[in-house]
Design an enzyme around this catalytic site. Structure first.
Site, PDB file in Angstrom:
ATOM      1  CG  HIS A 270      42.091 204.324 -58.374  1.00  0.00           C
ATOM      2  ND1 HIS A 270      43.060 205.123 -57.801  1.00  0.00           N
ATOM      3  CD2 HIS A 270      42.531 204.035 -59.630  1.00  0.00           C
ATOM      4  CE1 HIS A 270      44.044 205.309 -58.670  1.00  0.00           C
ATOM      5  NE2 HIS A 270      43.755 204.667 -59.791  1.00  0.00           N
TER       6      HIS A 270
ATOM      7  CB  CYS B 187      43.200 203.430 -63.250  1.00  0.00           C
ATOM      8  SG  CYS B 187      43.233 201.625 -63.401  1.00  0.00           S
TER       9      CYS B 187
END
Length: 553
Positions: A455, A474
């Site tokens: 992301h 992440c």
């Protein structure tokens, strides 16, 4: 007269027998060796390891299949003498150290001892014993099978390691007995073994890097005791570690020997060499001798060979998806994402990965969709450990962070009605789309059990940092818009302008990709590029030692 003829016939017969004797002897010996191999294998007990002079064989099943298929014909000797292929296999066993493997795992000591014995016998004209001929045949075949399995699948089972290694061990796609039969028919060992290497070209390049460092190691006389620094050393400053660091820069040929006034002074000549070293080792080329640069300069040739060996093993674990034409590789240890198409790297960008206590896992999955202007659904652990205490201190915390409370079906909940003093809440907390959303303006999804995805991030300045292990697990990407353009290139409707608009909405927009793209999260602290240059990185999650210990057992 009749007696004279008889005597002459006897002489001729004797001469003929003598002329054929070597051939008859060889035939008898070969026949005897076949029988010896057959009897040796027929006497094998299912519950007892097959061994040669107490040395256990590893590939019992392959041994039986191979020799049964060839009717117990010896593979590595002819007429009681070792063949050239036997010597070639021994050479390849010794060369396995450049794969990061242990030549001793493949019976090298015992093979050497028997070879020496056979060579000594040859000098004095002594015939090699049948049991010894049988033994060396079984040892060499077993070594070939065992080495083949390690080259194809790796020696270490990644599933036996600590941490999140979600790489399932590959299953063999090769019949090793058939591979050996083919090698014997082709009269070459190297080429069949090379077919077992990982398909990515960096593997062979990595072997050459290890070979080169091994040559350098032979001339290594330096003291590699670790130099320690409390704070960065700048040009003009003095430090007792400078002489050792200067010596190492000369050793690795970043610096030519030169005359200096004070051996403990960090001068401008050494500064330029440090910058070159930093550039080659993925460090910020600021010329400062900080902890990361000094750590890299502390690494001896032996240490680097061990590090390279660990990563050659990791390359052997890689899933078969890497054979595909299109893939996304994230090397966590290098903080980098690469997008490959037809084995060409079309896009590389910096990434931020998980902190050590939120280490990004290692696994492979398939990217299937993109979410523009995403909500960030906060994990339960973050709600419990970070959000709830913050709300108790500051009732406006959610509004300030552009967050909202919703039911699991997405219905809005008044934060004032929520009991924030308990251990948990029966709702979700999510951050609404926008410039300050923790996921940034877009996320790239490849469903997996770890809830890890790629992301954007509003914290753009973090990408300039040398250490980028900063996230909760992440992968944050530096250039998300460019990445989205590449992934949507097959869809003409998704122009850069449309992507930019989609990234700045007040609601989520999900876009499914027209194909699934393999995503592989790697942890490589060493690799070789296409030019054969070796690259080493810090072991940010302390994962190398465990693999090295298993490799060296």
């Amino acid at each position: 007269m009749h007696n004279l003829k008889n005597r002459m016939l006897k002489k001729i017969t004797l001469l003929l027998l003598l002329s054929f004797a070597p051939g008859l002897f060889c035939f008898a010996q070969n026949t005897g060796l076949k029988d010896n191999i057959r009897i040796r294998l027929e006497q094998d007990q299912p519950d007892i390891p097959l061994n040669v002079q107490g040395n256990e064989l590893f590939a019992k099943g392959d041994i039986h299949q191979f020799y049964t298929n060839r009717l117990f014909e010896p593979a590595w000797t002819k007429s009681g003498i070792l063949t050239e292929l036997a010597y070639e296999l021994r050479f390849e066993i010794m060369q396995s150290k450049f794969d990061g493997l242990n030549p001793s795992d493949y019976h090298l000591d015992q093979i050497n001892a028997i070879f020496e014995q056979f060579e000594a016998n040859k000098k004095i004209g002594r015939v090699n014993e049948l049991d010894d001929l049988t033994g060396i045949d079984l040892l060499l075949s077993d070594a070939f099978f065992h080495l083949s399995a390690h080259l194809e699948l790796g020696k270490v089972n990644p599933q036996s390691l600590n941490g999140d290694w979600e790489i399932t061990r590959k299953t063999t796609k090769v019949s090793y007995p058939e591979l050996l039969s083919s090698a014997l028919a082709q009269q070459q060992i190297r080429q069949p073994l090379e077919t077992l290497y990982p398909t990515i070209t960096v593997y062979k390049k990595g072997r050459e890097v290890i070979r080169a460092i091994d040559e350098i190691r032979k001339n290594d006389t330096l003291n590699w005791k670790a130099v320690k620094v409390v704070k960065s050393i700048k040009v003009g400053e003095t430090n007792s570690g400078i002489p050792n660091l200067r010596e190492r820069l000369v050793f690795w040929k970043y610096l030519e020997p030169y005359a200096y006034e004070d051996e403990k002074a960090y001068d401008s000549t050494m500064f330029l060499a440090v910058q070159k070293f930093q550039e080659r080792n993925g460090l910020e080329p600021d010329g400062a001798l900080g902890k990361n640069t000094v750590y890299a300069l502390n690494q001896s040739p032996t240490y680097l060979i061990d590090k390279a060996s660990v990563n050659m093993e990791r390359l052997r674990w890689l899933p078969d998806t890497l054979r595909g034409a299109e893939m996304i590789l994230v090397n966590i240890a290098n903080y980098q994402l690469d997008y490959l198409s037809n084995r060409d790297t079309l896009f590389s960008t910096r990434v931020i990965v998980g902190k050590k206590y939120h280490a990004s896992p290692i696994f492979s999955s398939a990217m299937s969709y993109i979410v523009f202007s995403p909500y960030w659904n906060l994990p339960t652990s973050i709600v419990r450990n970070e959000v709830m205490p913050a709300v108790r201190k500051n009732p406006n915390y959610l509004a300030e962070k552009n967050m909202e409370v919703v039911t699991y079906s997405g219905q809005a909940v008044d934060p004032g009605s929520v009991n924030w003093s308990g251990k948990s809440i029966p709702y979700m907390v999510r951050q609404k789309p926008g410039e300050h959303n923790s996921l940034g303006l877009v996320k790239f999804m490849f469903p997996n059990e770890h809830s890890v995805y790629i992301h954007d991030t509003p914290s753009r300045s973090l990408f300039s940092r040398e250490d980028r292990a900063l996230s909760h697990g992440c992968i944050r990407i530096q250039n998300p818009a460019t990445f989205a353009e590449l992934l949507l290139k097959g869809n003409g409707a998704w122009t850069p302008a449309k992507i930019n608009t989609a990234m700045h909405q007040k609601h989520e927009q999900i876009v499914r990709l027209d194909r699934k793209i393999p995503v592989v999260l790697l942890y490589l602290t060493f690799w070789s590029d296409s030019k054969g240059q070796g690259h080493f990185r810090q072991d940010i999650y302390d994962r190398d030692a465990e693999v090295l210990n298993a490799l060296r057992k």
